[in-house]
Design a protein around this motif. Structure first.
Motif, mmCIF file in Angstrom:
data_model
loop_
_atom_site.group_PDB
_atom_site.id
_atom_site.type_symbol
_atom_site.label_atom_id
_atom_site.label_comp_id
_atom_site.label_asym_id
_atom_site.label_seq_id
_atom_site.Cartn_x
_atom_site.Cartn_y
_atom_site.Cartn_z
ATOM 1 N N ILE A 291 4.578 13.980 -2.066
ATOM 2 C CA ILE A 291 5.328 12.812 -2.509
ATOM 3 C C ILE A 291 4.612 11.595 -1.937
ATOM 4 C CG2 ILE A 291 7.537 14.021 -2.664
ATOM 5 C CD1 ILE A 291 8.357 12.674 -0.028
ATOM 6 N N TRP A 292 4.923 10.422 -2.494
ATOM 7 C CA TRP A 292 4.252 9.205 -2.061
ATOM 8 C C TRP A 292 5.271 8.191 -1.536
ATOM 9 C CZ3 TRP A 292 -1.019 7.841 -2.123
ATOM 10 C CH2 TRP A 292 -1.873 8.861 -2.587
ATOM 11 N N ILE A 293 4.883 7.507 -0.453
ATOM 12 C CA ILE A 293 5.679 6.431 0.119
ATOM 13 C C ILE A 293 4.902 5.139 -0.079
ATOM 14 C CG2 ILE A 293 6.992 5.632 2.111
ATOM 15 C CD1 ILE A 293 7.605 8.537 1.218
ATOM 16 N N SER A 294 5.442 4.217 -0.851
ATOM 17 C CA SER A 294 4.807 2.916 -1.025
ATOM 18 C C SER A 294 5.666 1.855 -0.347
ATOM 19 C CB SER A 294 4.614 2.585 -2.510
ATOM 20 O OG SER A 294 5.864 2.512 -3.173
ATOM 21 N N TYR B 249 6.269 11.923 -7.358
ATOM 22 C CA TYR B 249 7.559 11.423 -6.876
ATOM 23 C C TYR B 249 7.274 10.321 -5.860
ATOM 24 C CZ TYR B 249 12.342 11.131 -5.228
ATOM 25 O OH TYR B 249 13.600 10.655 -4.908
ATOM 26 N N THR B 250 7.823 9.130 -6.107
ATOM 27 C CA THR B 250 7.471 7.961 -5.305
ATOM 28 C C THR B 250 8.706 7.257 -4.768
ATOM 29 O OG1 THR B 250 5.469 7.613 -6.617
ATOM 30 C CG2 THR B 250 6.246 5.753 -5.314
ATOM 31 N N ILE B 251 8.655 6.932 -3.488
ATOM 32 C CA ILE B 251 9.685 6.146 -2.817
ATOM 33 C C ILE B 251 9.093 4.785 -2.488
ATOM 34 C CG2 ILE B 251 11.209 5.974 -0.812
ATOM 35 C CD1 ILE B 251 10.932 9.050 -0.548
ATOM 36 N N GLU C 125 0.847 -1.192 0.000
ATOM 37 C CA GLU C 125 0.000 0.000 0.000
ATOM 38 C C GLU C 125 0.881 1.239 0.000
ATOM 39 O OE1 GLU C 125 -2.271 0.154 3.704
ATOM 40 O OE2 GLU C 125 -0.809 -1.231 4.571
ATOM 41 N N ALA C 126 0.244 2.402 -0.103
ATOM 42 C CA ALA C 126 0.990 3.656 -0.205
ATOM 43 C C ALA C 126 0.341 4.731 0.644
ATOM 44 C CB ALA C 126 1.082 4.101 -1.659
ATOM 45 N N SER C 127 1.148 5.727 0.984
ATOM 46 C CA SER C 127 0.672 6.857 1.764
ATOM 47 C C SER C 127 1.327 8.119 1.231
ATOM 48 C CB SER C 127 1.024 6.666 3.244
ATOM 49 O OG SER C 127 0.586 7.758 4.026
ATOM 50 N N SER C 128 0.592 9.217 1.223
ATOM 51 C CA SER C 128 1.147 10.467 0.688
ATOM 52 C C SER C 128 1.592 11.385 1.818
ATOM 53 C CB SER C 128 0.120 11.184 -0.178
ATOM 54 O OG SER C 128 -0.988 11.605 0.600
ATOM 55 N N MET D 87 1.326 0.355 -5.796
ATOM 56 C CA MET D 87 1.369 1.537 -6.654
ATOM 57 C C MET D 87 -0.014 1.955 -7.163
ATOM 58 S SD MET D 87 4.513 2.513 -6.828
ATOM 59 C CE MET D 87 4.458 3.588 -8.262
ATOM 60 N N SER D 88 -1.035 1.170 -6.886
ATOM 61 C CA SER D 88 -2.334 1.343 -7.535
ATOM 62 C C SER D 88 -3.043 2.653 -7.205
ATOM 63 C CB SER D 88 -3.255 0.169 -7.185
ATOM 64 O OG SER D 88 -3.508 0.129 -5.786
ATOM 65 N N THR D 89 -2.753 3.263 -6.053
ATOM 66 C CA THR D 89 -3.455 4.489 -5.657
ATOM 67 C C THR D 89 -2.629 5.750 -5.896
ATOM 68 O OG1 THR D 89 -2.642 4.295 -3.376
ATOM 69 C CG2 THR D 89 -4.761 3.247 -3.881
ATOM 70 N N ILE D 90 -1.438 5.607 -6.464
ATOM 71 C CA ILE D 90 -0.537 6.747 -6.627
ATOM 72 C C ILE D 90 -0.805 7.440 -7.959
ATOM 73 C CG2 ILE D 90 1.872 7.469 -6.777
ATOM 74 C CD1 ILE D 90 2.593 5.117 -5.014
ATOM 75 N N PRO D 91 -1.067 8.736 -7.951
ATOM 76 C CA PRO D 91 -1.328 9.464 -9.210
ATOM 77 C C PRO D 91 -0.090 9.473 -10.112
ATOM 78 C CG PRO D 91 -2.034 10.747 -7.297
ATOM 79 C CD PRO D 91 -1.219 9.603 -6.770
#
Length: 294
Positions: free
Chosen positions: A170-173, A197-199, A158-161, A189-193
């Motif tokens: 930015i997003w942390i997955s 910028y993703t970590i 899952e991910a969190s912004s 990665m499914s909820t990240i626009p």
């Protein structure tokens, strides 16, 4: 009757022979067992990206990993680590797995560990993922309780912004462990626009080849311990599954040249109570927004 040699004793004796063959004296053996495992190398790196929102320029991130509390790493060392991390003034803290070496033997220290990890301070949050030892020995629920009660957000596929007042983010997955869990990069990665910028936090560094298929700019991993024992002119003595390709430091992974992987050497030891030429590591990253050329 001769004593039966267990697998661990066999490995210890083998390592002792290798260290001797590498030219180490008795003092060197003592160093590998008693000195280097108690050292701490605070490594500092700058992460530059044009995709990073300008508001995150200068953000400081701490990564720590693989404490394996209970095998060789002690509660007292954890307390010193917490003080060291807070002294670095991080904005974000990431733990990339393997908190306890054997969860079955450490339920009695649960509250003490929670108390110490709760002292970690990071205004933009604390995030963690599962390692294989966090699942092993029926430890999944114990680890979840410890991390969440310590104020960490535990990410499992899952991910969190992280959002600023100016609206940028930015997003942390984070994915589950590759050895004993069920990692799912696509789900994480499914909820990240798009164009975010993703970590990615993944205990297993070798998952980077799969992660490179997605719009991920930075992957932070542990698990390898940097080989834990490195032999001059040979390299790491042993690397675990899913940490055989990427062992320590920075890599460009897969076909996605945007993805940078960093593999932290971890803090504790497992299986063997030795470190040689692979000091325990605490990593501090500083983000820099890099302007695109006109």
């Amino acid at each position: 009757m001769s004593e039966q040699i267990t697998r661990r004793k066999f490995i210890k004796r083998t390592v002792g022979s290798i260290l001797t063959a590498a030219g180490l004296t008795t003092g060197g053996y003592f160093y590998a067992r008693e000195v280097e495992p108690r050292m701490l190398d605070v490594t500092r790196h700058t992460i530059r990206s044009a995709m990073l929102p300008a508001g995150f320029d200068g953000m400081r991130i701490i990564q720590f990993s693989d404490t394996h509390i209970g095998f060789q790493y002690t509660i007292e060392q954890l307390a010193k680590l917490v003080a060291e991390i807070n002294g670095q003034g991080p904005d974000l803290i990431f733990f990339t797995g393997d908190l306890l070496d054997d969860p079955r033997n450490f339920s009695g220290k649960k509250q003490k560990i929670i108390s110490l990890l709760s002292e970690l301070e990071a205004p933009f949050g604390k995030f963690a993922v599962y390692g294989n030892h966090d699942h092993g020995g029926y430890g999944s629920d114990l680890y979840k309780q410890i991390m969440e009660q310590s104020g960490f957000t535990l990410l499992m596929n899952e991910a969190s912004s992280i959002k600023l007042l100016d609206g940028s983010s930015i997003w942390i997955s984070g994915i589950d462990d590759a050895m004993l869990g069920k990692p799912d990069v696509a789900e994480a990665m499914s909820t990240i626009p798009e164009d975010s910028y993703t970590i990615l936090l993944s205990h297993a560094p070798d998952k980077a080849d799969e992660a490179a298929q997605y719009a991920i700019q930075l992957q932070l991993s542990g698990h390898s311990h940097g080989g834990q024992i490195q032999i001059p002119f040979y390299g790491p003595l042993v690397t675990p599954p899913f940490a055989e390709k990427y062992v320590e430091g920075f890599y460009d992974a897969g076909a996605n040249k945007e993805l940078r992987l960093y593999v932290n050497r971890g803090l504790g030891t497992t299986r063997l109570p030795f470190r040689f030429l692979s000091q325990p590591e605490l990593t501090l990253f500083t983000f820099r927004h890099e302007k695109t050329s006109s």
